[in-house]
Design a protein around this motif. Structure first.
Motif: not given
Lengths: 565, 314
Positions: B38-39, B198, B274-280
């Motif tokens: 994917v990357q 993630v 693979n399609t998300n940033p880390r959330v708080r």
């Protein structure tokens, strides 16, 4: 306010000054005695108001000069205040940091390197010199001994000695501390952010930089004018077009040299290509910092062709070494133009896609909006530059305010955002990338015919300020010549030097998860670091010294040359 | 083969340790390889996860001076034991349905939280400030996703007519209804958080905490954690397959389809990763409690209505 009004404004403090000198090239030079410096600075920063750029201290034979550089961005005018310190034995001057937080670091630096005492400075710890550096040895003074020649026979670095003096750089914060650095996955380079935390909330921050200062300002004094661009391009691999350009513009200014038109366009194109690849690099890293590795990898893949183009034009992916006094070294061959334009079109498509993806991603909105806000007044007080300032609503851009190279005749926009949060910084950088692509394409189409450099025989005595808009903000160079073939003083200021201290304003009260991305959001670059790594094995034997590295490098070049031929 | 020997075989070989570990490392390779593709990367060779574990096992184990030694060493063993029993339980339910006991699903839900609890214990024993922040986050995260996981499970119980055995539940396919599908999606996210990928990897958060909870672990102990998380990659999707997607069946065709279901769940997990940033952490908790909670309450209501009026698709 136009030039006339600015002059009138400045003449209000005529009685505190000893001289006002207006040069035709949009520069004003003021002089005063050290006792009046505080009042004049306060007037310039708070009343006029000017933007503080940096300060330079110069060791002139029987006195010290402290130069405070200011910019008036509305008309692109640079104002320099020279304060003379006549007491060579105990040089001291009033600190301006109490009302100008952006001057805190540079005063610490001047104290380290030249031994100027700043009275009433809030935090006089060492910034540049290491903890074990002996007290009272000031490396940038003209009479500084080389380390081996110190009178007491001591080596200048004593690694076993841990200084317990107040000069020690790392302080103990009272609360539980989460160290980010000196080596941390968030940072590519060495620096230490100590976050005092209360649960997840960051309540205080202490910064320490310069684990490996390279002493470039000192080295520059030993090089000839034409060699310096190669030195300053190595301040940072990414800003390796902007630094030499700022230096060259400073020299061209006082030497009265006008480079040919084609050189100006070539400079523009290379600087914008640099901005494109630097901004894409940041987008990737920012993605990585918030755990979005897909963005990281994609962005860096998009960045590769830009580096390839730069290699094709200048011979190097980084450290282009292309700009010189009087023009450029390498021309952009006309047959390369279609290729660059085609490549720019491709990158533009990808960047439009990436920009849309970032601006529309709801998770990114949640993660980045309202985070790490740098308020406009803080941005002004900490004198930040570049995208960091523009994302806080401070509308400054050297390319527009004092057009250099070919920026004045090209059609492009300055991107600003009022919010000041991390999202705004991302937006500014992404849209700026698109603007940069536009500039490159237009400059290529308009590229005039003609030579790319003129012959320069002599650099006269004089002094000049040059600045250029690097991807991270304004890079500033001050050069003074006494008519010889080397600069007597060369001050360099990279944009991160003013952007990094603004963390004190933008990070406090945030969540740890937010603070890390805020730390990354100014695109910090600890460029003034390493000069040459000498690796020792366990027995203390030096594996690679300067000569063997040089030899290895020459052999490699020779080998590549043979392979090509 | 007497009964004890058979239980031992289940736990140690199939469907327990050997099977789960090998399949888990294989799944870990799939996750890494697909993420790499994917990357735009090449990705690791097929045996890389095995080599990683082998190499870690040969490395020195460093225990921080200030650490509580026995808790620090014991925690990865507890975690491994938890996931081992979980996969055994699920495997037995899938392949020997007649050998299960009533209420095993409740045991499964308890076993599922064991590795996370062990991680909390181990990292809090390590006396590192980074691990301390990681521990706090892991604790909040566990509290966050356990509630929707259990709520979603209530939907399954309603759909299967009050069955409390894994084998009985596996005979139904709750995902073929609206409420079941919602419950499945929410459970998928909870499972995702349990694995710690993630966007829910804030307890490790490399660029914030420098791998947080695992920061002080090294050598063989780190290998155990790696193995545990690889085995979770088998056990947790398998739980979803058994509970929501109709299980594996005992015929060869049924097992093949079951495996395909497992791969499908794995692919979904990779996609989310693979399609998300880390959330708080506070955002994650709000998401699980309020977002998922409200959705699940609706799902439970729908399932109940469906049950009363005998509408299968609700």
């Amino acid at each position: 306010m136009n030039q006339q009004q600015l002059n009138t404004r400045i003449s209000e403090i005529r009685d505190k000054l000893t001289a006002i000198e207006q040069k035709p090239d949009n520069r004003i030079w003021l002089s005063c005695e050290s006792e009046n410096a505080y009042a004049v600075n306060k007037f310039l920063f708070e009343e006029v108001p000017l933007r503080f750029v940096i300060a330079t201290v110069i060791d002139s034979d029987d006195y010290f000069e402290v130069l405070y550089h200011y910019a008036y961005d509305e008309i692109g005018c640079m104002v320099t205040l020279k304060a003379l310190i006549r007491d060579r034995e105990n040089p001291a001057i009033e600190s301006i940091a109490p009302f100008l937080p952006g001057a805190e670091w540079i005063e610490r630096e001047m104290h380290d390197l030249m031994g100027i005492e700043f009275r009433n400075h809030p935090d006089m710890r060492r910034l540049i010199l290491s903890d074990d550096w002996p007290v009272g040895v000031y490396p940038l003074r003209k009479d500084a001994k080389k380390p081996a020649e110190r009178p007491d026979g001591e080596p200048s670095r004593r690694p076993t000695v841990q200084s317990q003096s107040p000069a020690r750089r790392t302080v103990q914060l009272s609360k539980p501390v989460l160290p980010v650095g000196p080596f941390h996955p968030l940072q590519e380079e060495m620096e230490l952010f100590q976050l005092a935390v209360d649960g997840e909330i960051v309540t205080d921050i202490d910064m320490r930089i310069s684990y490996n200062h390279r002493g470039m300002e000192k080295i520059a004094e030993t090089l000839q004018f034409d060699q310096v661009p190669f030195l300053v391009s190595r301040i940072c691999g990414i800003c390796s077009a902007s630094h030499p350009l700022a230096y060259v513009q400073a020299v061209e200014e006082f030497a009265g040299i006008t480079p040919p038109d084609r050189a100006l366009y070539v400079r523009t194109i290379i600087n914008e290509l640099e901005r494109i690849h630097s901004h894409i690099l940041w987008v990737g890293l920012a993605g990585h910092f918030i755990g979005y590795d897909t963005v990281f990898m994609w962005a860096w893949k998009y960045r590769e062709p830009v580096l390839d183009l730069l290699e094709e034009i200048t011979g190097n992916r980084n450290n282009y070494g292309n700009v010189r006094i009087g023009g450029c070294r390498e021309d952009i061959p006309d047959e390369l133009k279609p290729k660059i334009i085609a490549e720019m079109d491709k990158i533009e498509k990808k960047m439009v896609m990436l920009t849309k993806a970032v601006l529309d991603d709801p998770v990114l909105h949640v993660r980045l909006k309202g985070i790490g806000i740098l308020k406009k007044e803080d941005a002004i007080n900490y004198c930040v530059t570049g995208p960091t300032a523009r994302a806080s609503g401070v509308d400054i851009d050297v390319r527009r305010d004092e057009p250099y190279a070919a920026y004045g005749v090209l059609n492009w926009n300055v991107i600003t955002q009022p919010e000041g949060d991390v999202f705004a910084k991302a937006v500014v950088r992404l849209l700026e990338t698109l603007e940069a692509i536009k500039i490159v394409k237009e400059a290529l189409v308009k590229l005039p015919k003609g030579p790319v450099a003129i012959e320069v025989k002599q650099i006269p005595a004089g002094e000049g300020c040059g600045h250029a808009e690097a991807p991270r903000g304004e890079t500033f160079h001050y050069v003074r010549s006494d008519g010889g073939n080397r600069p007597v003083r060369h001050k360099m200021r990279a944009p991160s030097y003013v952007n990094v201290p603004s963390f004190k304003a933008s990070c406090l009260g945030g969540n740890i998860a937010d603070v890390t991305i805020t730390l990354a959001s100014v695109d910090p670059c600890y460029s003034c670091t390493e000069r040459l790594a000498v690796v020792k094995d366990r027995g203390g034997k030096v594996l690679h010294d300067y000569e063997t590295l040089l030899k290895l490098s020459r052999e490699k070049t020779e080998k590549i040359r043979k392979e090509i031929l | 083969m007497n009964n004890e020997m058979q239980v031992l075989f289940w736990i140690l070989v199939f469907p327990g340790f050997v099977f789960t570990a090998v399949l888990g490392l294989l799944a870990a390779w799939i996750v890494r390889k697909v993420s790499a593709l994917v990357q735009y990367r090449v990705g690791p060779p097929f045996l890389q996860p095995f080599w990683d574990v082998r190499k870690l096992l040969s490395k020195e184990v460093l225990i921080p001076q200030e650490a509580n030694k026995w808790v620090f060493i014991g925690a990865p063993l507890v975690g491994l034991a938890g996931v081992l029993l979980l996969s055994t339980l699920l495997g037995v339910a899938a392949f020997w349905p007649q050998k299960t006991f009533v209420g095993d699903v409740i045991v499964a839900i308890y076993l599922m939280v064991l590795p996370s609890l062990a991680l909390i214990l181990g990292s809090s024993a390590s006396a590192s400030p980074h691990a301390a922040v990681g521990t706090a986050r892991e604790m909040k995260l566990v509290m966050g996703y356990e509630l929707p996981l259990v709520l979603a499970f209530i939907v399954v119980i309603i759909k299967s007519g009050g069955a409390l055995g894994l084998a009985a539940i596996a005979e139904t396919t709750p995902v073929a209804s609206i409420s079941g599908a919602v419950a499945f999606l929410v459970s998928l996210l909870c499972i995702h958080a349990k694995i710690g990928y993630v966007p829910f990897d804030m307890a490790e958060a490399e660029t914030e905490l420098g791998s947080g909870v695992l920061m002080e672990y090294s050598g063989g102990l780190l290998a155990l954690w790696n193995l545990t998380s690889a085995m979770m990659l088998v056990a947790l999707p398998m739980f979803l397959v058994v509970v929501y997607l109709g299980g594996f069946g005992t015929t060869p065709a049924g097992i093949t389809i079951g495996l395909l279901k497992y791969v499908g769940v794995l692919v979904l997990i990779i996609l989310i990763k693979n399609t998300n940033p880390r959330v708080r952490i506070d955002q994650a908790m709000r998401f699980f409690w309020i977002g998922c909670g409200l959705v699940l309450v609706t799902a439970i209501a729908l399932a109940t209505i469906g049950n009363i009026y005998d509408i299968g698709w609700l």
